[in-house]
Design an enzyme around this catalytic site. Structure first.
Site, PDB file in Angstrom:
ATOM      1  N   ASP A 130      -2.636 -11.105  -1.819  1.00  0.00           N
ATOM      2  CA  ASP A 130      -3.643 -10.040  -0.608  1.00  0.00           C
ATOM      3  C   ASP A 130      -4.401  -9.653  -1.130  1.00  0.00           C
ATOM      4  OD1 ASP A 130      -2.091  -8.684   1.674  1.00  0.00           O
ATOM      5  OD2 ASP A 130      -3.719  -7.475   0.973  1.00  0.00           O
TER       6      ASP A 130
ATOM      7  N   ASP B  33      -4.354 -12.898   4.021  1.00  0.00           N
ATOM      8  CA  ASP B  33      -5.607 -11.883   4.180  1.00  0.00           C
ATOM      9  C   ASP B  33      -6.832 -12.975   3.468  1.00  0.00           C
ATOM     10  OD1 ASP B  33      -4.761  -9.845   2.241  1.00  0.00           O
ATOM     11  OD2 ASP B  33      -4.861  -8.611   3.378  1.00  0.00           O
TER      12      ASP B  33
ATOM     13  N   HIS C 120      -6.231  -6.719  -0.341  1.00  0.00           N
ATOM     14  CA  HIS C 120      -6.433  -5.884  -0.999  1.00  0.00           C
ATOM     15  C   HIS C 120      -5.803  -5.533  -1.735  1.00  0.00           C
ATOM     16  CE1 HIS C 120      -6.790  -6.270   3.292  1.00  0.00           C
ATOM     17  NE2 HIS C 120      -8.107  -5.856   3.952  1.00  0.00           N
TER      18      HIS C 120
ATOM     19  N   HIS D 104       1.410  -1.370  -0.302  1.00  0.00           N
ATOM     20  CA  HIS D 104       0.214  -0.231   0.255  1.00  0.00           C
ATOM     21  C   HIS D 104       1.032   1.230   0.135  1.00  0.00           C
ATOM     22  CE1 HIS D 104      -3.858  -2.677  -0.145  1.00  0.00           C
ATOM     23  NE2 HIS D 104      -3.431  -2.691   1.589  1.00  0.00           N
TER      24      HIS D 104
END
Ligand code: ZN
Length: 372
Positions: free
Chosen positions: A179, A267, A181, A142
């Protein structure tokens, strides 16, 4: 086949602390750990070490990134801000102080995370191992050029990718980010770079909001070099594997990278508090094995997996072990801790038409750039 494994106790110095919630009638609620707790990394390493798999892996040594290495992506201002906030023991008025907390030792951990990502890629390119897993923290995908975000300080995969290009003259690089996200920081780094293929699988309309849309495909000559695969909540092993088989395999083989990175966030697991997906330990093993086959078919197996997120302290260690088993082509004696539960059974069977339709949509968009 040899698989490298890199872990260093100093990663654990990045302590994200506990969340304190004041009560309206006074006092505080009993605190819980920050989502991105060091305990998850510590348990993951303990499981890998105790599984018997470690003796079949080649240990790789951590190293510190230099400021010049960080500057392969980050602005001097951002680097200095992270350094100063860590030196002050974590006091900051921005996201770094709030959602992305740090302590003094986070600075060394962050330099070590970025440097170790580079070290693992070097080990593969220099032929010391075929592929590798780096169990690092803090994660990176991120982090943008100018800011920390979403528990990430520096973007380890971007720095490692640009490092191999600088140090080893590798041109074509593929990054697969599984991931849950969207890997916004990584996408931004390469959005206009035709030599880097960035693929992100993520839960649709999740964090960060507004990013990772199927129509975000890269710009200019790099159109089609960003492949976003937003999947509906509830997607499990079958839906993920379908995306790998129908999209990632064909595009990867046509792009023909010289090295592949995996942003390995566990995740999308069925137990994650920050995701709503249903991937199981067996699923992660199969995703990693798929990537090993893809790397074998286009780049002599050159594949480096870097830890990103994963927030179920109970399940992430098992999913991470499974991903390493997939890389190594070898099973440990460890079984899924939820074996025999109806949740695991249900997650393994999960498959819906909407998941397939989401993949159809990716193909409809990416057909303009690839033979799909
Ligand atoms: Zn994540």
């Amino acid at each position: 086949m040899s698989t490298g494994y890199l872990f260093d106790e100093r990663f654990l110095g990045h302590d994200t602390g506990e969340k304190l919630i004041p009560l309206p009638l006074g006092g505080e609620l009993e605190p819980v750990e920050h989502s991105s707790a060091a305990r998850i990394t510590r348990r993951s390493h303990a499981l890998i070490a105790g599984s018997g798999l470690l003796e079949h892996l080649t240990p790789l040594e951590a190293r510190f990134a230099t400021i010049d290495d960080l500057a392969l992506y980050h602005t001097q201002q951002h680097i200095e801000h992270v350094r100063a906030v860590c030196a002050a023991g974590g006091e900051a008025g921005d996201e770094m102080g709030e959602t992305t907390p740090v302590v003094a030792a986070s600075w060394d951990a962050a330099l070590l995370a970025a440097g170790s990502a580079m070290a693992a890629a070097d080990a593969i390119i220099e032929g010391r191992v075929d592929n590798a897993y780096v169990l690092l923290r803090p994660p990176g995908h991120h982090a943008t050029a100018a800011a920390s975000m979403g528990f990430c300080l520096f973007n380890n995969v971007v720095i490692a990718a640009r490092h191999v290009r600088r140090a080893h003259h590798v041109e074509r690089i593929m990054i697969v980010d599984w991931d849950v996200h969207h890997g916004n920081g990584t996408e931004s780094a390469f959005y206009g770079d035709a030599d880097t293929l960035f693929v992100s699988l993520h839960q649709e309309d999740w964090y960060p909001l507004g990013r990772g849309k199927v129509t975000d495909v890269g710009q200019g000559t790099a159109a089609g070099r960003t492949v976003n695969i937003p999947l509906p909540p509830g997607t499990g092993d079958i839906g993920y594997l379908e995306a790998f088989e129908r999209v990632i395999g064909p595009i990867g083989r046509q792009f023909a990278p010289q090295i592949i990175f995996i942003s390995a966030g566990q995740d999308p697991s069925m137990m994650d508090p920050l995701g709503r997906m249903m991937v199981t330990m067996e699923g992660f093993r199969r995703l990693a094995a798929f990537m090993v086959d893809l790397a074998a078919s286009c780049c002599d197996g050159a594949l480096v997996a870097l830890q990103e997120g994963g927030y179920s302290a109970a399940y992430v260690p098992f999913c991470t072990l499974a991903a390493i088993e997939g890389l190594a082509g070898r099973r440990s004696a460890v079984r899924d801790p939820y074996e025999g539960s109806s949740e695991l059974d249900r997650s393994r069977r999960e498959y819906r038409r909407q998941q397939s339709l989401a993949i159809d949509e990716v193909i409809a968009v990416q057909k303009a750039y690839w033979n799909l």
